[in-house]
Design an enzyme around this catalytic site. Sequence first.
Site, PDB file in Angstrom:
ATOM      1  CB  THR A   1      -7.522  -6.069   9.726  1.00 52.75           C
ATOM      2  OG1 THR A   1      -7.905  -7.186   8.912  1.00 52.75           O
ATOM      3  CG2 THR A   1      -7.871  -4.781   9.024  1.00 52.75           C
TER       4      THR A   1
ATOM      5  NE  ARG B   1      -6.369 -12.152   4.945  1.00 53.55           N
ATOM      6  CZ  ARG B   1      -7.104 -11.025   5.016  1.00 53.55           C
ATOM      7  NH1 ARG B   1      -7.046 -10.111   4.057  1.00 53.55           N
ATOM      8  NH2 ARG B   1      -7.871 -10.800   6.047  1.00 53.55           N
TER       9      ARG B   1
ATOM     10  CE  LYS C   1      -3.991  -2.088   2.410  1.00 56.07           C
ATOM     11  NZ  LYS C   1      -4.911  -1.939   3.570  1.00 56.07           N
TER      12      LYS C   1
ATOM     13  CG  PHE D   1     -13.424   1.693   7.047  1.00 59.95           C
ATOM     14  CD1 PHE D   1     -12.807   1.256   5.889  1.00 59.95           C
ATOM     15  CD2 PHE D   1     -14.176   0.776   7.786  1.00 59.95           C
ATOM     16  CE1 PHE D   1     -12.932  -0.065   5.467  1.00 59.95           C
ATOM     17  CE2 PHE D   1     -14.309  -0.551   7.363  1.00 59.95           C
ATOM     18  CZ  PHE D   1     -13.670  -0.964   6.196  1.00 59.95           C
TER      19      PHE D   1
ATOM     20  NE  ARG E   1      -2.402  -5.552   7.307  1.00 58.09           N
ATOM     21  CZ  ARG E   1      -3.541  -6.068   6.881  1.00 58.09           C
ATOM     22  NH1 ARG E   1      -4.117  -7.079   7.542  1.00 58.09           N
ATOM     23  NH2 ARG E   1      -4.128  -5.598   5.786  1.00 58.09           N
TER      24      ARG E   1
ATOM     25  CD  GLU F   1      -9.011  -9.038  -3.686  1.00 62.13           C
ATOM     26  OE1 GLU F   1      -7.806  -9.317  -3.461  1.00 62.13           O
ATOM     27  OE2 GLU F   1      -9.844  -8.887  -2.778  1.00 62.13           O
TER      28      GLU F   1
END
Length: 137
Positions: free
Chosen positions: A91, A85, A9, A57, A102, A126
Amino acid sequence: METTLVLIKPDAVKRALIGEIIKRFEAKNLTIRGMKLMKMSGELADKHYAEHVQKGFYAGLKVFMTGSPLVALAVGGEDAVNLVRKMMGATKPADSAPGTIRGDFALTVGENLVHGSDSLESAKRELALWFKDGELV
Ligand code: IDP
Ligand code: MG
């Protein structure tokens, strides 16, 4: 062999974590089958995040995801969808275990560095949004 979609990202690109993130997938012996640096259009954001467009959001997420370049990766290997994942972590960075991307590098849910398809079905949908037929090796 499965293939899944990973997005590095915009926050990760800005923080110069492209190499660190790709290094982890390569070290796990996953295969990079496609890779592109690009800006996500608003139209692509609405399609990619179709399940979230109605959520509170989403407006902020869209601004963030379309604001500066990201890297789209097609990552292949046995159980690639679930494996990626796991390597990403939960998340919410407060819930993501140390050792995950993360868990090691992200502080807030709004800037959690990576996207990974959440099922084989999502991966197929996707990947078709991000890569044309013939672009994957
Ligand atoms: P995932 O990326 O782990 O699959 P999703 O629930 O699919 O998580 O949410 C998509 C993305 O939307 C998250 O990665 C995060 O960037 C953002 N997001 C999810 N929930 C929130 C929230 O409560 N506040 C802000 N952003 C959120
Ligand atoms: Mg998701």
